[in-house]
Design an enzyme around this catalytic site. Sequence first.
Site, mmCIF file in Angstrom:
data_model
loop_
_atom_site.group_PDB
_atom_site.id
_atom_site.type_symbol
_atom_site.label_atom_id
_atom_site.label_comp_id
_atom_site.label_asym_id
_atom_site.label_seq_id
_atom_site.Cartn_x
_atom_site.Cartn_y
_atom_site.Cartn_z
ATOM 1 N N PRO A 202 -10.744 0.357 -32.053
ATOM 2 C CA PRO A 202 -11.884 1.129 -31.569
ATOM 3 C C PRO A 202 -11.528 2.619 -31.463
ATOM 4 C CG PRO A 202 -11.385 -0.705 -30.093
ATOM 5 C CD PRO A 202 -10.303 -0.657 -31.096
ATOM 6 N N GLU A 424 -28.873 -1.879 -4.935
ATOM 7 C CA GLU A 424 -27.426 -1.978 -5.137
ATOM 8 C C GLU A 424 -26.803 -2.971 -4.162
ATOM 9 O OE1 GLU A 424 -26.159 -0.818 -7.724
ATOM 10 O OE2 GLU A 424 -27.839 0.473 -8.300
HETATM 11 P P1 ADP Z 1 -8.305 7.471 -32.550
HETATM 12 O O1 ADP Z 1 -7.833 6.044 -32.473
HETATM 13 O O2 ADP Z 1 -9.771 7.555 -32.436
HETATM 14 O O3 ADP Z 1 -7.735 8.203 -33.716
HETATM 15 P P2 ADP Z 1 -6.713 9.312 -31.108
HETATM 16 O O4 ADP Z 1 -5.414 8.950 -31.655
HETATM 17 O O5 ADP Z 1 -7.345 10.534 -31.655
HETATM 18 O O6 ADP Z 1 -7.739 8.130 -31.231
HETATM 19 O O7 ADP Z 1 -6.576 9.424 -29.530
HETATM 20 C C1 ADP Z 1 -7.232 10.408 -28.794
HETATM 21 C C2 ADP Z 1 -6.404 10.835 -27.609
HETATM 22 O O8 ADP Z 1 -6.319 9.790 -26.648
HETATM 23 C C3 ADP Z 1 -4.978 11.144 -27.965
HETATM 24 O O9 ADP Z 1 -4.846 12.457 -28.372
HETATM 25 C C4 ADP Z 1 -4.250 10.883 -26.665
HETATM 26 O O10 ADP Z 1 -4.324 11.986 -25.818
HETATM 27 C C5 ADP Z 1 -5.057 9.778 -26.039
HETATM 28 N N1 ADP Z 1 -4.442 8.468 -26.293
HETATM 29 C C6 ADP Z 1 -4.994 7.458 -26.984
HETATM 30 N N2 ADP Z 1 -4.183 6.385 -26.984
HETATM 31 C C7 ADP Z 1 -3.075 6.726 -26.316
HETATM 32 C C8 ADP Z 1 -1.861 6.041 -25.976
HETATM 33 N N3 ADP Z 1 -1.627 4.779 -26.355
HETATM 34 N N4 ADP Z 1 -0.938 6.707 -25.264
HETATM 35 C C9 ADP Z 1 -1.160 7.980 -24.874
HETATM 36 N N5 ADP Z 1 -2.273 8.665 -25.145
HETATM 37 C C10 ADP Z 1 -3.236 8.064 -25.848
HETATM 38 ZN ZN ZN Z 2 -29.059 -2.665 -10.813
#
Ligand code: ADP
Ligand code: ZN
Length: 607
Positions: A202, A424
């Site tokens: 995702p 709620e």
């Molecule tokens: P996509 O899977 O959509 O390519 P990205 O790699 O661009 O996602 O992730 C977006 C941001 O979310 C990263 O730059 C990082 O800051 C954060 N992130 C996502 N997954 C991790 C993870 N496993 N550990 C640390 N940071 C994460």
């Molecule tokens: Zn509700």
Amino acid sequence: MSRFWKNILWAIVTLLFIAFLFSLFAEPAKAPTTLNLNQLVDKINAGQVTQIKVNGNDLAVAMKDGSQAVAEKETESGISETLKNLNVSSTALAGVDLEVQNQTGWDYWMSLLLPTILPLLLLAAIFWFMFRSAKSGANQAFNFGRSNLRLSTFKDRVTFKDVAGLKEAKEELIEVVDFLKNPKKFLDLGARIPRGILLMGPPGTGKTLVARAVAGESNVPFFYISASEFVEMFVGVGASRTRDAFMTAKRAAPSILFIDEIDAVGRQRGAGMGGGNDEREQTLNQILVEMDGFDRDTRVIVLAATNRPDILDPALMRPGRFDRRVVLDLPDLNDRESILKIHAEGKVLDKGIDLRKVAQRTPGFSGADLANLMNEGALIAARENQKLIRQEDLFNAADKVLLGPERKSRMISQKEKEMTAYHEGGHALVAVALKDADPIQKVSIISRGYAGGFTMKLPTEDRHLKTRTQFLADLAMMMGGYASEKLIFGDVSTGASSDLKQASELARQLVTKYGMSDLGPITFGKSEDMIFLGREMTSERDYSEEVASEIDAQVHDFLMNAYETAEKILKTHKPVLKKIAEALIEKETLEQDDFYAVVKPFRIKPI
Ligand code: ADP
Ligand code: ZN
Ligand code: MG
């Protein structure tokens, strides 16, 4: 008189004026007198000569009175020799500044050519500048077949340490980098180096991040391109860009080529949503061709990322292409905690802060959501001029990321506030009274995003399986708001509409997807994931009209039963409902502990 002539007149007048000024300042060039050598000697002896410049055979003579003269010496001998031969006294000669200008051929020619060449050079320079600016525009048009390959010069180096969780993905990638570095080990065993690795998961799960970490760790050239760039701007360039990208990577082998968001081109061919996109198909074909063209020991590994593996063309997945697939899941509790820790670095957190508690309330959050959460937390703290980020700020940030910002400014009447509180409260009370329902984490009547208020129930640990009874408890809880409004006010509001929609969808799934209804262990219809396949816009129905109405009846039963359960609970525990609503009206938000403090005294026995 027309403006044109006026301008011309002005130009002429200006030019004349400038010429006049020059004539004032420029010394009138006196034509130098020509002396023969004897006359020159006489003048020297008379002490009238101050300087003689020798230039080849030409002598430029400067007189004491400021006048100039020219003379010519004999070719065979030097100047002082010549003069001495003509009886110039050495004392008189001492008073003369003799300067021999040794003019080489080069200087001579330059002095001759420079006046002609300089204007030409100037013209050339002007033309060059003009061409250059014209070319940079044209360049973009001529150059568009080239890929925008970027060698991995990501500004900040990312390593595997910056990636939390994603254990399988990391392991797989480390192994692949090993392939690149020690191919012999693998080739000797007859193994084929994997061609392509497809990262799928995702959005926000860290696909791009983990690829960047590979770039940072592997020490081989890393080329990065986003597939959408292949088909950017002009048609007909995708294929040539692809060729270019692969060529660049091959030339730099061992290397890694990373194609991000490959679904932009890798969509199933002939899917024909809105007409086939030839451009995309050609690009995809080119990728396939290039990957097939790798020799057994071509040391280029193609990484690709997508969040829509379902729409990818099966040809991409064939062995020899993206034969390795790595799934990046949404992070579980532990991973969420470590992601939060990574993103807490460099932020000033309150000492007692417990990131695990934050992780517990954020199931379903992706890595990107969590990174966003930490940042929002810091922003919230800054807005309130705090020195530290407190636990509440992070909780607040979690709600904000999930539901949107608080809308405190929205004016709600006392009546609306009461209605929301009972609504709620209804959700929350049903959750308390059902054994299989998840515990309540937070109840609030502060409007956020589109929600008028919200009740957050969260499993303390992530669950992969869910049972029928748990689903039924969920359904009853969803109905709690509606039932409460009806019970207390004898009327229902639009505030329940999203609850009802959610409940209806869930009930339908119980029947058609999970086989949890009286119709038995059958699924109906193609699962909705198939909608994304791009083959068809609507899910296919594989059952008859009669079955359709049976399904509808089952869904109806589920919903009515859920409503009745909720209503019964609320009726039996009406005083508790009243207490919760009052507490909500007073405090607007009840955290887990506050909420249970309100309901505890009533000792509700869950059913
Ligand atoms: P996509 O899977 O959509 O390519 P990205 O790699 O661009 O996602 O992730 C977006 C941001 O979310 C990263 O730059 C990082 O800051 C954060 N992130 C996502 N997954 C991790 C993870 N496993 N550990 C640390 N940071 C994460
Ligand atoms: Zn509700
Ligand atoms: Mg990405």
